[in-house]
Each structure stands twice: as C-alpha cells, then as structure tokens.
Design a protein around this motif. Structure first.
Motif, PDB file in Angstrom:
ATOM      1  N   LYS A  86      -3.719  -7.852   9.411  1.00 43.91           N
ATOM      2  CA  LYS A  86      -4.729  -7.812   8.350  1.00 43.91           C
ATOM      3  C   LYS A  86      -5.688  -9.002   8.450  1.00 43.91           C
ATOM      4  O   LYS A  86      -6.741  -9.015   7.839  1.00 43.91           O
ATOM      5  CB  LYS A  86      -4.053  -7.771   6.982  1.00 43.91           C
ATOM      6  CG  LYS A  86      -3.293  -6.464   6.717  1.00 43.91           C
ATOM      7  CD  LYS A  86      -2.600  -6.511   5.367  1.00 43.91           C
ATOM      8  CE  LYS A  86      -1.795  -5.270   5.036  1.00 43.91           C
ATOM      9  NZ  LYS A  86      -2.589  -4.143   4.535  1.00 43.91           N
TER      10      LYS A  86
ATOM     11  N   LYS B 149      -3.877  -8.366  -0.408  1.00 39.03           N
ATOM     12  CA  LYS B 149      -3.057  -7.360   0.279  1.00 39.03           C
ATOM     13  C   LYS B 149      -1.866  -8.108   0.843  1.00 39.03           C
ATOM     14  O   LYS B 149      -1.839  -9.341   0.785  1.00 39.03           O
ATOM     15  CB  LYS B 149      -3.850  -6.719   1.413  1.00 39.03           C
ATOM     16  CG  LYS B 149      -4.598  -7.738   2.293  1.00 39.03           C
ATOM     17  CD  LYS B 149      -5.490  -7.097   3.329  1.00 39.03           C
ATOM     18  CE  LYS B 149      -6.728  -6.483   2.762  1.00 39.03           C
ATOM     19  NZ  LYS B 149      -6.838  -5.049   2.999  1.00 39.03           N
TER      20      LYS B 149
ATOM     21  N   GLY C  74       0.784  -1.233   0.000  1.00 36.19           N
ATOM     22  CA  GLY C  74       0.000   0.000   0.000  1.00 36.19           C
ATOM     23  C   GLY C  74       0.817   1.286   0.000  1.00 36.19           C
ATOM     24  O   GLY C  74       0.505   2.216  -0.740  1.00 36.19           O
TER      25      GLY C  74
ATOM     26  N   LYS D 147     -10.159   0.780  -3.971  1.00 38.00           N
ATOM     27  CA  LYS D 147     -10.176   0.242  -5.340  1.00 38.00           C
ATOM     28  C   LYS D 147     -11.376  -0.676  -5.540  1.00 38.00           C
ATOM     29  O   LYS D 147     -12.046  -0.625  -6.575  1.00 38.00           O
ATOM     30  CB  LYS D 147      -8.883  -0.543  -5.615  1.00 38.00           C
ATOM     31  CG  LYS D 147      -7.601   0.253  -5.496  1.00 38.00           C
ATOM     32  CD  LYS D 147      -6.380  -0.687  -5.506  1.00 38.00           C
ATOM     33  CE  LYS D 147      -5.142   0.003  -4.976  1.00 38.00           C
ATOM     34  NZ  LYS D 147      -4.061  -0.956  -4.622  1.00 38.00           N
TER      35      LYS D 147
ATOM     36  N   TRP E 226      -7.208   2.688 -11.694  1.00 36.23           N
ATOM     37  CA  TRP E 226      -8.082   1.755 -10.970  1.00 36.23           C
ATOM     38  C   TRP E 226      -9.533   1.786 -11.436  1.00 36.23           C
ATOM     39  O   TRP E 226     -10.393   1.165 -10.854  1.00 36.23           O
ATOM     40  CB  TRP E 226      -7.958   1.980  -9.454  1.00 36.23           C
ATOM     41  CG  TRP E 226      -6.574   1.695  -8.994  1.00 36.23           C
ATOM     42  CD1 TRP E 226      -5.650   2.587  -8.540  1.00 36.23           C
ATOM     43  CD2 TRP E 226      -5.917   0.407  -8.981  1.00 36.23           C
ATOM     44  NE1 TRP E 226      -4.462   1.947  -8.258  1.00 36.23           N
ATOM     45  CE2 TRP E 226      -4.603   0.612  -8.519  1.00 36.23           C
ATOM     46  CE3 TRP E 226      -6.308  -0.889  -9.342  1.00 36.23           C
ATOM     47  CZ2 TRP E 226      -3.681  -0.431  -8.384  1.00 36.23           C
ATOM     48  CZ3 TRP E 226      -5.393  -1.923  -9.214  1.00 36.23           C
ATOM     49  CH2 TRP E 226      -4.098  -1.693  -8.736  1.00 36.23           C
TER      50      TRP E 226
ATOM     51  N   GLY F  15      -5.503   1.742   4.431  1.00 34.60           N
ATOM     52  CA  GLY F  15      -5.921   0.826   3.383  1.00 34.60           C
ATOM     53  C   GLY F  15      -6.212   1.652   2.151  1.00 34.60           C
ATOM     54  O   GLY F  15      -6.701   2.790   2.237  1.00 34.60           O
ATOM     55  N   THR F  16      -5.841   1.116   0.981  1.00 29.21           N
ATOM     56  CA  THR F  16      -6.271   1.725  -0.274  1.00 29.21           C
ATOM     57  C   THR F  16      -6.918   0.668  -1.150  1.00 29.21           C
ATOM     58  O   THR F  16      -7.697   1.001  -2.051  1.00 29.21           O
ATOM     59  CB  THR F  16      -5.092   2.361  -1.034  1.00 29.21           C
ATOM     60  OG1 THR F  16      -4.029   1.403  -1.111  1.00 29.21           O
ATOM     61  CG2 THR F  16      -4.603   3.623  -0.354  1.00 29.21           C
ATOM     62  N   GLY F  17      -6.626  -0.611  -0.853  1.00 29.99           N
ATOM     63  CA  GLY F  17      -7.313  -1.693  -1.552  1.00 29.99           C
ATOM     64  C   GLY F  17      -8.820  -1.527  -1.378  1.00 29.99           C
ATOM     65  O   GLY F  17      -9.590  -1.650  -2.343  1.00 29.99           O
TER      66      GLY F  17
ATOM     67  N   ASN G 136       0.478  -8.733  -7.330  1.00 28.13           N
ATOM     68  CA  ASN G 136       1.142  -7.463  -7.647  1.00 28.13           C
ATOM     69  C   ASN G 136       0.117  -6.570  -8.343  1.00 28.13           C
ATOM     70  O   ASN G 136      -1.071  -6.914  -8.392  1.00 28.13           O
ATOM     71  CB  ASN G 136       2.400  -7.698  -8.496  1.00 28.13           C
ATOM     72  CG  ASN G 136       2.096  -8.420  -9.804  1.00 28.13           C
ATOM     73  OD1 ASN G 136       0.945  -8.630 -10.171  1.00 28.13           O
ATOM     74  ND2 ASN G 136       3.138  -8.798 -10.510  1.00 28.13           N
ATOM     75  N   VAL G 137       0.559  -5.449  -8.862  1.00 22.93           N
ATOM     76  CA  VAL G 137      -0.396  -4.506  -9.454  1.00 22.93           C
ATOM     77  C   VAL G 137      -1.119  -5.141 -10.644  1.00 22.93           C
ATOM     78  O   VAL G 137      -2.335  -4.986 -10.819  1.00 22.93           O
ATOM     79  CB  VAL G 137       0.315  -3.199  -9.878  1.00 22.93           C
ATOM     80  CG1 VAL G 137      -0.644  -2.272 -10.619  1.00 22.93           C
ATOM     81  CG2 VAL G 137       0.892  -2.489  -8.659  1.00 22.93           C
TER      82      VAL G 137
HETATM   83  C1  LIG Z   1      -3.546  -1.303  -3.474  1.00 21.14           C
HETATM   84  C2  LIG Z   1      -2.524  -2.344  -3.357  1.00 21.14           C
HETATM   85  C3  LIG Z   1      -2.085  -2.737  -2.088  1.00 21.14           C
HETATM   86  C4  LIG Z   1      -2.639  -2.156  -0.821  1.00 21.14           C
HETATM   87  O1  LIG Z   1      -3.731  -2.947  -0.402  1.00 21.14           O
HETATM   88  P1  LIG Z   1      -4.321  -2.778   1.086  1.00 21.14           P
HETATM   89  O2  LIG Z   1      -5.536  -3.643   1.046  1.00 21.14           O
HETATM   90  O3  LIG Z   1      -4.669  -1.337   1.241  1.00 21.14           O
HETATM   91  O4  LIG Z   1      -3.292  -3.251   2.016  1.00 21.14           O
HETATM   92  C5  LIG Z   1      -1.122  -3.731  -2.010  1.00 21.14           C
HETATM   93  N1  LIG Z   1      -0.609  -4.307  -3.113  1.00 21.14           N
HETATM   94  C6  LIG Z   1      -1.020  -3.966  -4.345  1.00 21.14           C
HETATM   95  C7  LIG Z   1      -0.424  -4.657  -5.515  1.00 21.14           C
HETATM   96  C8  LIG Z   1      -1.986  -2.972  -4.513  1.00 21.14           C
HETATM   97  O5  LIG Z   1      -2.377  -2.633  -5.742  1.00 21.14           O
END
Ligand SMILES: *Cc1c(COP(=O)(O)O)cnc(C)c1O
Length: 753
Positions: free
Chosen positions: A497, A491, A101, A602, A414, A597-599, A571-572
């Motif tokens: 987590k 994540k 993240g 998304k 995203w 958190g940013t997941g 990964n991304v």
């Molecule tokens: C967004 C992202 C994360 C972060 O996810 P969290 O759920 O916020 O921990 C981690 N890895 C990748 C590849 C992501 O795109």
C-alpha cells in the motif's frame, strides 16, 4: 416525536433527562432489536450464506436507527431532553471483528442484501477481542486487547448449538445472532459461533496467551499472531469451527424448509469470502455423505451451491497449509481433500492446479476454484490479472467460472451516517431517491457550474475538517490547521500500500521547505493504520512517520507548511470521522497489488479527489470521473508485472542515481531523526528501501512528488474549481454502491429467492 418520547421513557423506566447515557443506550438497543425482529421474514426459495472470517461491522446503533427510519425522531427526542446523539454514540464499543477492507466489504454486503430485500445471512465467528487496540508509546505501535463484549452488545445468545470435532475432541459451538436491518428493507442475520468455555482471563501481557488451550482460547482473537506453528494451527482450528458449525446450520435450515439435500442448491447459495472458509467445501461433502449421499453426487451438489471470491494476488496471502497440520486438526477432512485432489487431477495434466502439491502442501484457493461454480475478482483490473497471469492455468481449464464483481460500499453508513451535512445538501438538490438508487447521484452534474452550490459544498467540507480537528484535539491532544489541505492515507499498514512512498515525499517536502521552496498552501498529511503485530517493517514505517512528525513539529520553519498526524487505532469509527474531512485521498499502492480498495470509494463519495496509481478500483474511478478530476501517477500494472517477470529491479540503482531519492532515504538515519527515534527501526527501514524495496517505491517517487505538488497547487490556486471537481467525483460515485455490487452477484451467481 411524542410517541418516541413515550416509548423511550418507558424503556428507560425513568425521565430520559435523569438517565445516564448507558441507560439510554440500553433502552435504544432493546428498541432497535424489537423493531428489527418485526422485519424478519422467513426465507423462501434460495437463500444466501455469506461465510467470512471477518465482518467489520462498526458501531450499530446509529446505523440501525437510520435503516429503521427512527434516527431523526430519536435524535430530536434526546436533544429535547438535553442529550446528544454524538455522546450517546461514544457509549457503544465498536465490534472490531475484521482487519480491514475484506471484513468491511462483508459488512457492506450484509447491509445491501437486507436493503434489497434479499434472503441472505452472514456466518462468522464471535471473537471476544476483535483486532487489537493500537496505541503509540515512544513512537512505536503497541497492542492491547480490544474487549468489545461488555454484556450490552448486539449479539443475542441462542440455545442453538452444534458439535464440532477438533483434533479428535468434541467441542460445542454456540450460535449468536446479530440482526442486520436493511434500509427500508428486511432484517437478516449475522450468525456468529463461539465456545462457552472461552476464557478471557488467560490473556497475559499485551495480546499474548497460551495458544495450546483450545477450549479457552479458540475465539479470543481475530487472526492471532501466526508467526509460529501454534498460531498457524490455531487459525485452522478457528476456521474449522466456523465452517463446520456453519455447514450444519445451513443443512439444518434447508432441511427444515423442505430440502432433501439432493436439491440443496435450490435452497442455498454459499459465498466463500477469500480462502479462510474454504474448508466448508470438504465439510459439506462430509456431512452430505454422512446423510447417505454418495461422494460423486455430494461433490456435484457442493460445486453447484458454492462460489468463491478471490481478494488478492499476493502469494503470501493465499492460504497454503502443510498437510500434517490438517491431519492433526481435521483428520475427518483430509481423506476427502485427498479424493478431491484426485478428481481435480483427473481433469487436467497441469500439476500447477493441484490441491495437494508434491511437497504435501494443501492449496485452499485451488480447492475453491475446482469445486465451486464461480470464481470472482473484486475489480475489473484484478479479475483481468487473475485470468491473464496469477490464475491463468485455472482460467484455461474453467473459463466459464471466472467473473468480475467490482466492490462497493454502503452509502447508508458512508454518506448518510458519516456525513449528514452533505447528505442534506444532496437531498436539497436532487431529492432522496439516491438513498436506494445511487445512480441518481448523476443528477448532481447539473450543478457543477452553480457557484452557490459549490460554496455550500466547500463550506460543508470545511465544517467536516473543523469537526475532525475538534475530535483530534479531544482524543489525541493534536492541533491541526483546518485551512491546510488534508491529504489522508488510512488503511492497513502494508508495504504494497506504500505508506513508505508517502513518507519519502514528506521528507522531500521537508528539505524543499528548509531550502525556501515553499508550497502554495500548507499540507496536513493524515495517516491511520494498524500493522500486523508480527510485521516488522510495517511497524518500522509507523515509527518513521511518528518520528518525522515530531521532527517537523519542532521546526517552526517547516511546521507552518507541513504537519504529519498519525491517528491512533484506525477503525470504522475513526474512518467515519476522517473520510468526510478529506481533500485528497491517497491510494498509492503499487499497480497490480491492490485488488480493489474500498477506502478509495468512501473518500470519493465524500468529495475527496484521488491521488492514485492505476490499480484496483482506482482504474474504474478514473474512468468514471475523467482525467481532469483525478491525479494519476506511476508505473502501470503491465510495467510492474513485466519488471517482476524480468526480476532485474534493483532499488540501489535508483537510490544511487537520483539525488532526491538518496537525500530522502538517507534522512531516515539522520541526526534529526535519530534524536527522537530508534536506530534499530530506522536503519532497518532504510536498508530495506535500498536493498530490497519489493514494492518498487523508488521508481514511482518522482512521479508521485510531481502529481502531489500539482494537486497542492491546484487546491491553492483555484479553490472553486477544486470544489467543482469534488462535486463531479460525488456525482460519479453511484457505481460504487454495494447495492450495485450485490445486484450483480445476485444476477450472475446467487439467483436468490
Ligand atoms: C474501508 C476500510 C478499510 C479498507 O480500506 P482500503 O483503503 O480499501 O484498504 C480498512 N479499514 C477500515 C476501518 C475501513 O473502513
């Protein structure tokens, strides 16, 4: 299309039809680089430098084409010549220059800064292998190097170099530049430093290498294993290379633009992303003093120029270095850090805010807070916890420095890039304004009762699930049922987590199904997660999930209703395929532990409903969508913090007192599990849960089971209503655009331009 065809054919030097994907990729790389350069504008006024040990940028080709407005043209042109964009994307290696993240945030920020036409560059390291490549062998994680530099990457080598002194020896840092092109915006740069002498051939088995040969190993890996002294020292070497070369670059650029350095803050704003770049503070002071500025003034200049972002309250993640490490690696800095410690001590009697404590441990975050003008948390709840408890002593000393900047994500990657079908639907409904003004997504609220729109949205979700199923079949040979509910937890793997909570739920469901208590609809539980190579329990959790997945898949009674899929090497690139296909987003950290958190953002943007605790930005998501449109469960952060303060949590009471918990935990070492799994790993995990359970999994178990089954039932019983709530989530996602976050940083901290 015609002119694109001509341009591309020229660049390929041949009919596109007869070119390999590799050749087309190289042609497009040079096209994008040329177009990006055209949009580079010289900085005027104050310019941002975002220093970060990680930039998890992901693949760049499609993203850059979208931002340059060339994507549709290129895609049409390729298709005309019988080539597919999707296959072209496979040619590009992902630059995995981040762990998770924090690094992804830095990448989203660079996109938004350029999109908003602000002058701002990144500063980081050019790791030769990003984060390791994960594969599963015998249901265990193993790690291999992830080489991404194949001679056709996006980083341009420059002839700009800076001397950096490490442990008394001089090294030469070379600058590489990656163009960062905003959406209909300007081009900024990601500046990455490296040594010419780094040598990939010293990598041995897996990701092992000789940690002593600094000139050969310094930028080989992102965060090498730091479970031993050499590994920890190597981190300091890496960090100093980054900040020393970075500080010299900043001073150089500002001087060239007319700064006399006394006015540095009129030319530069420096954001320190977590504590990895903290040494930039004493390094800048050192360099300013070398140029004849006296110490007091240098401290003042640096404080006014720099700002710090805190990303965690986990004590073990806040960097602290034994003083003698710094004496060894950066002897030129320790006298300055000592003086800074004295200045800090002169401001307060509170020894808990010392930079160098009585055990001669140097606290990087303390130096950041004393000697920058801004300390921000990354979600409203996180910032409140910092002020009230973790950093309360600092807050009392400097209330004016503390502020919140809730994280965000770039909608270009995203949404536009990863979910073109949904993007098209949104554009048909509300136009294209949301691409740059995400708050316009609110207009989607007009359609929540429109059955035609809801049907379209449901069919887009289904298509995305089919696409994920197809990808899983091709890459991992896994077959999934696209009609099942897809619940995704992807994540980094970390106990806070709580992938282990999800694991216990899945075991519970296994028993329920065996007992004939069937769920209303089949569930596919999808995971994606890498564990740090030295993090034993995290690896045990991966093992348990993989073993359980096998146990279930071989049991036809259960497999009809329940499936576990663990996607390798999250990964991304994987995230871009998983997120659009998700029905239920698992955000189940122990309340108070996930800074933001940013997941979670998304998934929401792509129409998933969240199943989560009141933690990090989940709190703000819940506020935005309302109770009916999210599944919240579990202890509150207040309860958790109280429990820690009492220190009386005993996992064994929960284990012994609750037959469902006991049944699930005991199953870890059952015959069925041991038949496919390792006694050592499974027993260790079981003992950890019974004896320690530091992240309080067991107290949240029952609430989690109830809420998750409620979600399953709602999904099965009223699919149209589920889709309606999905649309409400999308319509409320605008706040979580990183454009909004960056506007706030600029308004409150940077004041760029
Ligand atoms: C967004 C992202 C994360 C972060 O996810 P969290 O759920 O916020 O921990 C981690 N890895 C990748 C590849 C992501 O795109």
């Amino acid at each position: 299309m015609k002119s694109m065809d001509k341009t591309l054919t020229e660049l390929c030097g041949n009919d596109i039809r007869y070119c390999s994907y590799e050749e087309v990729y190289m042609a497009l790389l040079s096209l994008v680089q040329k177009e990006s350069e055209k949009r580079a504008v010289p900085a005027t006024g104050r310019k941002l430098y975002y220093i970060s040990a990680e930039f998890l940028i992901g693949k760049l080709l499609s993203n850059n084409l979208i931002n340059l407005g060339l994507y549709d043209d290129v895609k049409a042109c390729l298709e005309f010549h019988g080539k597919s964009m999707a296959q072209l994307e496979e040619t590009e290696p992902e630059p995995s220059l981040g762990n998770g993240g924090l690094g992804r945030l830095a990448a989203c920020f660079l996109d938004s800064i350029a999109t908003l036409n602000l002058p701002g560059d990144g500063i980081g390291l050019r790791y030769h292998c990003g984060l390791f490549h994960q594969n599963f062998t015998d249901r265990l994680q193993d790690e291999t190097p992830d080489f991404w530099l194949g001679g056709h990457d996006w980083a341009r080598k420059t002839d700009i170099t800076y001397p950096v002194s490490l442990a008394g020896r001089d090294y030469t840092a070379r600058l590489y530049k990656i163009a960062v092109t905003g959406y209909e915006g300007r081009t900024n740069y990601l500046n990455l430093f490296d040594l010419d002498t780094v040598d990939q051939s010293i990598i041995g088995k897996g990701i092992q290498f000789d940690k002593q040969e600094i000139d050969k190993n310094l930028t080989l890996f992102l965060y090498p294993d730091d479970s031993d002294d050499d590994g920890r020292l190597l981190r300091i070497y890496q960090q100093y290379l980054m900040v020393s070369a970075g500080a010299q670059l900043i001073l150089d650029e500002c001087t060239r633009r007319g700064s006399d350095l006394h006015d540095l803050y009129d030319y530069a704003a420096i954001q320190i992303n977590d504590t990895h770049p903290s040494m930039v503070i004493p390094e800048l002071i050192r360099l300013l003093c070398e140029k004849g500025i006296d110490f007091e003034e240098a401290v003042e200049i640096v404080t006014r120029t720099c700002a710090y972002t805190n990303h965690t309250i986990l004590a073990e993640a806040l960097e602290k270095w034994p003083r003698h490490y710094l004496d060894k690696v950066v002897p030129q800095l320790t006298p300055i850090i000592e003086k800074l410690d004295a200045v800090a001590a002169s401001r307060t009697n509170d020894s808990s805010t010392a930079i160098i404590d009585s055990n001669n441990i140097v606290h990087m975050a303390h130096m950041d807070i004393h000697f920058t003008h801004s300390t921000n948390g990354v979600a409203a709840l996180h910032t409140e916890i910092l002020k009230d408890s973790e950093l309360n002593h600092f807050y009392k000393l400097y209330p004016e420095k503390f502020n919140n900047k809730t994280n965000g994500i770039t909608f270009r990657r995203w949404l536009l890039k990863c979910n073109p079908e949904l993007t098209q639907l949104i554009e048909n409904l509300i136009g294209t304004g949301f691409r740059k003004d995400a708050s316009q997504l609110e207009k989607l609220a007009d359609f929540t009762e429109d059955r035609k729109v809801l049907k379209q949205l449901a069919s887009i979700k289904y298509d995305n699930k089919l696409a994920l199923a197809e990808w899983l079949k091709n890459t991992q040979g896994i077959y999934v049922n696209p009609s099942a509910m897809f619940a995704i937890q992807s994540k980094r793997l970390h106990e806070y987590k709580r992938q282990q909570l999800n694991l216990l739920y899945l075991i519970h469901q296994y028993f329920e199904i065996k007992a004939g208590r069937l769920p209303q609809t089949p569930l596919t539980a999808i995971f994606g997660a890498k564990a740090a190579p030295a993090y034993t329990i995290a690896k045990d959790i991966i093992h348990a999930l993989l073993v359980l997945s096998t146990v279930i898949s071989l049991d036809p009674e259960v497999s009809e209703w329940l499936q576990i899929v663990f996607i390798e090497n999250y990964n991304v690139t994987a995230a871009e395929k998983m997120i659009p296909a998700c029905d239920l987003s698992e955000q189940i950290s122990l309340a108070s532990k996930e800074a933001s958190g940013t997941g979670n953002m998304k998934f929401m943007l792509n129409g998933a409903l969240t199943l989560g605790t009141m933690d990090g930005a989940n709190v703000e998501i819940a506020d935005a969508v309302g109770d009916d449109n999210i599944y919240i469960f579990g202890q509150s952060s207040k309860q958790v913090i109280h429990r820690y303060a009492q220190g009386d949590y005993c996992a064994c009471d929960w284990y012994e007192g609750d037959p469902n918990i006991r049944r699930a935990v005991d199953f870890l070492t059952s015959e069925e599990m041991l038949f496919h799994g390792s006694q050592e790993h499974l027993t260790r995990l079981k003992n950890e849960l019974i004896r320690k359970d530091w992240f309080q999994t067991l107290p949240d178990f029952n609430a989690y089971v109830v809420r998750k089954n409620q979600a399953l039932a709602d999904y099965a019983e009223n699919p149209i209503d589920w889709t309606r709530r999905s649309l409400i989530n999308i319509s409320k996602a605008g706040f979580f655009s990183s454009d909004r976050t960056i506007q706030e940083y600029n308004r409150d901290i940077w004041h760029l331009g």
